[in-house]
Write an enzyme that holds these catalytic residues in place. Structure first.
Site, mmCIF file in Angstrom:
data_model
loop_
_atom_site.group_PDB
_atom_site.id
_atom_site.type_symbol
_atom_site.label_atom_id
_atom_site.label_comp_id
_atom_site.label_asym_id
_atom_site.label_seq_id
_atom_site.Cartn_x
_atom_site.Cartn_y
_atom_site.Cartn_z
ATOM 1 N N SER A 213 0.827 -1.205 0.000
ATOM 2 C CA SER A 213 0.000 0.000 0.000
ATOM 3 C C SER A 213 0.862 1.256 0.000
ATOM 4 O O SER A 213 1.543 1.538 -0.979
ATOM 5 C CB SER A 213 -0.945 -0.050 1.207
ATOM 6 O OG SER A 213 -1.942 0.932 1.109
ATOM 7 N N HIS B 60 -7.964 -5.472 1.258
ATOM 8 C CA HIS B 60 -6.732 -4.740 1.552
ATOM 9 C C HIS B 60 -6.022 -5.271 2.794
ATOM 10 O O HIS B 60 -4.826 -5.574 2.763
ATOM 11 C CB HIS B 60 -7.060 -3.259 1.741
ATOM 12 C CG HIS B 60 -5.881 -2.354 1.601
ATOM 13 N ND1 HIS B 60 -5.296 -2.075 0.390
ATOM 14 C CD2 HIS B 60 -5.150 -1.671 2.520
ATOM 15 C CE1 HIS B 60 -4.265 -1.256 0.557
ATOM 16 N NE2 HIS B 60 -4.164 -0.999 1.850
#
Length: 422
Positions: free
Chosen positions: A187, A395
């Protein structure tokens, strides 16, 4: 009517300010002492730091201190002895960097059978883990006191990419005597690498492979309503909050983090509620509850959130309004002073010359597939872009799922082997 709107704004502002204080404030009785937490039944793993926790499972780790060019003191960890590696370590070293509000602990919180740090080191790679400025491992400076100097907290991904990532790369290469390393970023850990290549392209040449796990660059299509609302609120209120001295957010040891850590470990039921909060934060489809185990949830909230700056969170709020991957937007007048143009400059993604592998999930509510595909189209040397087969992969699964050894690690290992010698 106007006075009613003003009064409503004041109420909303005060409420948000109180919430923000909860994320920031440290009192004489916080953080809670480890001994008290242990007596209250906190999971032991949630109380241990990186070297202690890895040692608990038969791994030997070193702690390294790195000082950036602008004086930030960062902590890195190196796993020097893995539990399941019985041969010489592969070369070159691997640098693994965490995401927003995380630390190196995020790669070990799911335990030795799933944590990426364990899996990578067990495959005999010389693994280093970074911690960027502002989290609890890297909350120091040669001149500035983070508790007293607001200037310490005036950073966002630009400074992390310009100073922190290069400093960590240099330290690993100098310490090991290698010319290049392989880089894995999750990320924000990928986004700041892209910033580095744009602003300091010579450092991109020190990396022979980038593996981007849910790489965060442009986030125009982010579906998480909670994350979008939170970051854009910080964007709108950054100035007023700064005036009140509220410049650090989501810090470990603050009221909110201590409360969440306490609540999540109370029982199996409260642990499940905390799992659902993670899924709501990640947004898209929470029907795969169980990917992150109850035990991992209770552990991770002892280390998460790890802290960052208000300015960094405000920048994420901006990133969801723009179709560009760009620097902080201060407004037309200040942009002219800062950048010489009314619009903030775009990061030069064509400067990312290192070979790139992207791994992402179709159920990711924070880094949407459309934004990953946009990014892949802008980077010149993408070897492969891989969508995880599990349609519910999201995620937070990247760091905390119990299934990483089957879902994403095989591809990570495949490409590390291609760019590694025994």
């Amino acid at each position: 009517m106007a006075s009613k709107r003003i009064n409503t704004f004041k109420v909303v502002f005060v409420s948000l300010a109180v919430v923000a204080v909860g994320f920031i404030i440290r009192t004489p009785w916080l953080p809670i002492r480890r001994e008290l937490k242990a007596s209250l039944g906190y999971p032991r793993d949630s109380l241990l730091n990186f070297t202690e926790l890895t040692a608990e499972y038969g791994y030997v780790s070193e702690e390294h201190e790195v000082v950036t060019e602008d004086g930030y003191i960062l902590t890195m960890f190196r796993i020097v002895q893995a539990r399941n590696c019985h041969q010489k370590k592969r070369s070159p070293p691997v640098l693994l960097v965490h995401g927003l509000l995380q630390s190196s602990d995020s790669f070990i919180d799911s335990g030795p059978n799933a944590g990426l740090a364990y899996l990578i080191s067990d495959a005999c790679y010389d693994l280093w883990l970074g911690n960027v400025r502002g989290n609890y491992y890297s909350r120091g400076h040669t001149r500035l006191d983070p508790n007293k100097d607001p200037k310490y907290w005036k950073f966002y991904i630009d400074e992390i990419g310009y100073y922190d990532i290069p400093a960590m790369i240099d330290h690993v290469l100098d310490y090991t005597g290698n010319d290049k390393l392989n880089y894995i970023g999750f990320s924000q850990g990928s986004g700041t690498f892209l910033v580095m290549c744009s602003e300091r392209p010579s450092y991109c040449e020190k990396v022979q492979l980038l593996i981007g796990l849910a790489p965060a660059a442009r986030q125009f299509n982010t579906k998480s309503k909670l994350f979008r609302t939170l970051t854009q609120t910080f964007e709108v209120l950054e100035g007023p909050l700064e005036n009140y001295g509220l410049v650090e957010v989501f810090s470990k040891g603050a009221v909110s983090q201590e409360f969440v850590a306490f609540f999540c470990q109370l029982s199996h039921f409260t642990g499940k509620l905390c799992e659902q909060v993670l899924d709501v934060f990640d947004y898209v489809d929470s029907s795969h509850l169980g990917s992150i185990t109850n035990e991992t949830t209770r552990v991770l909230f002892g280390h998460f959130p790890a802290g960052t700056s208000l300015h960094n969170m405000a920048r994420y709020g901006q990133s969801m309004k723009s179709k560009r991957f760009e620097k902080f937007n201060y407004g037309k007048e200040k942009n002219l002073v800062m950048y010489g143009s009314e619009e903030p400059p775009r990061y030069n993604l064509s400067a990312v010359t290192a070979p790139v592998v992207c791994i992402y999930g179709s159920n990711d509510g924070l880094v949407d597939t459309k934004d990953v595909e946009w990014l892949v189209g802008k980077i010149p040397n993408v070897i492969e872009s891989i969508k995880v087969e599990d349609p519910l992969w999201n995620h937070m699964d990247v760091t905390y799922s119990q299934y990483t050894s089957d879902t994403i690690f095989p591809k990570i290992n495949e490409y590390l082997l291609k760019y590694t010698s025994a």
